[in-house]
Design a protein around this motif. Sequence first.
Motif, PDB file in Angstrom:
ATOM      1  N   GLN A 176      -4.386   6.797  -1.719  1.00 42.74           N
ATOM      2  CA  GLN A 176      -5.102   7.970  -2.263  1.00 42.74           C
ATOM      3  C   GLN A 176      -6.168   7.533  -3.259  1.00 42.74           C
ATOM      4  OE1 GLN A 176      -5.253  10.959  -1.319  1.00 42.74           O
ATOM      5  NE2 GLN A 176      -3.276  11.739  -0.690  1.00 42.74           N
ATOM      6  N   GLU A 177      -5.830   6.586  -4.130  1.00 43.25           N
ATOM      7  CA  GLU A 177      -6.794   6.111  -5.126  1.00 43.25           C
ATOM      8  C   GLU A 177      -7.995   5.459  -4.456  1.00 43.25           C
ATOM      9  OE1 GLU A 177      -4.516   3.614  -7.754  1.00 43.25           O
ATOM     10  OE2 GLU A 177      -3.415   5.329  -8.582  1.00 43.25           O
ATOM     11  N   ARG A 178      -7.755   4.649  -3.439  1.00 44.15           N
ATOM     12  CA  ARG A 178      -8.851   3.970  -2.736  1.00 44.15           C
ATOM     13  C   ARG A 178      -9.751   4.976  -2.019  1.00 44.15           C
ATOM     14  NH1 ARG A 178      -9.401  -1.354  -0.162  1.00 44.15           N
ATOM     15  NH2 ARG A 178     -11.417  -1.292   0.837  1.00 44.15           N
ATOM     16  N   ALA A 233     -10.117   8.239  -2.843  1.00 42.36           N
ATOM     17  CA  ALA A 233     -10.523   9.354  -3.710  1.00 42.36           C
ATOM     18  C   ALA A 233     -12.033   9.575  -3.650  1.00 42.36           C
ATOM     19  CB  ALA A 233     -10.080   9.098  -5.142  1.00 42.36           C
ATOM     20  N   ASN A 263       0.833  -1.206   0.000  1.00 43.65           N
ATOM     21  CA  ASN A 263       0.000   0.000   0.000  1.00 43.65           C
ATOM     22  C   ASN A 263       0.865   1.252   0.000  1.00 43.65           C
ATOM     23  OD1 ASN A 263      -2.553  -1.185  -0.058  1.00 43.65           O
ATOM     24  ND2 ASN A 263      -2.575  -1.477   2.131  1.00 43.65           N
ATOM     25  N   THR A 264       1.111   1.786  -1.170  1.00 37.17           N
ATOM     26  CA  THR A 264       1.838   3.041  -1.277  1.00 37.17           C
ATOM     27  C   THR A 264       0.867   4.190  -1.037  1.00 37.17           C
ATOM     28  OG1 THR A 264       1.380   3.281  -3.627  1.00 37.17           O
ATOM     29  CG2 THR A 264       3.381   2.038  -3.020  1.00 37.17           C
ATOM     30  N   GLU A 265       1.403   5.388  -0.883  1.00 32.72           N
ATOM     31  CA  GLU A 265       0.533   6.546  -0.702  1.00 32.72           C
ATOM     32  C   GLU A 265      -0.401   6.710  -1.902  1.00 32.72           C
ATOM     33  OE1 GLU A 265       0.626  11.138   0.856  1.00 32.72           O
ATOM     34  OE2 GLU A 265       2.516  10.132   0.459  1.00 32.72           O
ATOM     35  N   GLN A 266       0.095   6.452  -3.088  1.00 34.82           N
ATOM     36  CA  GLN A 266      -0.737   6.573  -4.293  1.00 34.82           C
ATOM     37  C   GLN A 266      -1.895   5.577  -4.271  1.00 34.82           C
ATOM     38  OE1 GLN A 266       1.330   6.179  -8.012  1.00 34.82           O
ATOM     39  NE2 GLN A 266      -0.545   6.257  -9.207  1.00 34.82           N
ATOM     40  N   ILE A 267      -1.620   4.337  -3.868  1.00 30.24           N
ATOM     41  CA  ILE A 267      -2.685   3.331  -3.795  1.00 30.24           C
ATOM     42  C   ILE A 267      -3.723   3.727  -2.754  1.00 30.24           C
ATOM     43  CG2 ILE A 267      -3.174   0.946  -3.104  1.00 30.24           C
ATOM     44  CD1 ILE A 267      -0.476   0.203  -4.438  1.00 30.24           C
TER      45      ILE A 267
END
Length: 98
Positions: free
Chosen positions: A37-39, A41, A31-35
């Motif tokens: 953030q996407e979840r 959003a 779980n990266t910050e991008q993942i």
Amino acid sequence: MQDSVKINYYQGSLAEVLQVKAAIPEFQRENTEQILQERLAGKTRLILLASHNKQPIAYKLGYQRDSHEFYSWLGGVVPAYRQQGIASCLLEQQEAWS
């Protein structure tokens, strides 16, 4: 760990969540910050953190699924701070918020 340790609780950031996750050996690092953030959003989210000496040591992350349902998604406590009621305190704060 001493019983007199002062733990601070506050609403924090995904970066702080990732900092805590990195200190929990049994958690996978997928779980990266991008993942995250996407979840999250477009969702109303709650990111609760606990810290000791200004260092994040635990988190509880959840989000509103709809107007009637809050989803408690992720949480964890750094091993040195377990068995002190920190996770329970974060959960109580989350339940009071939702």
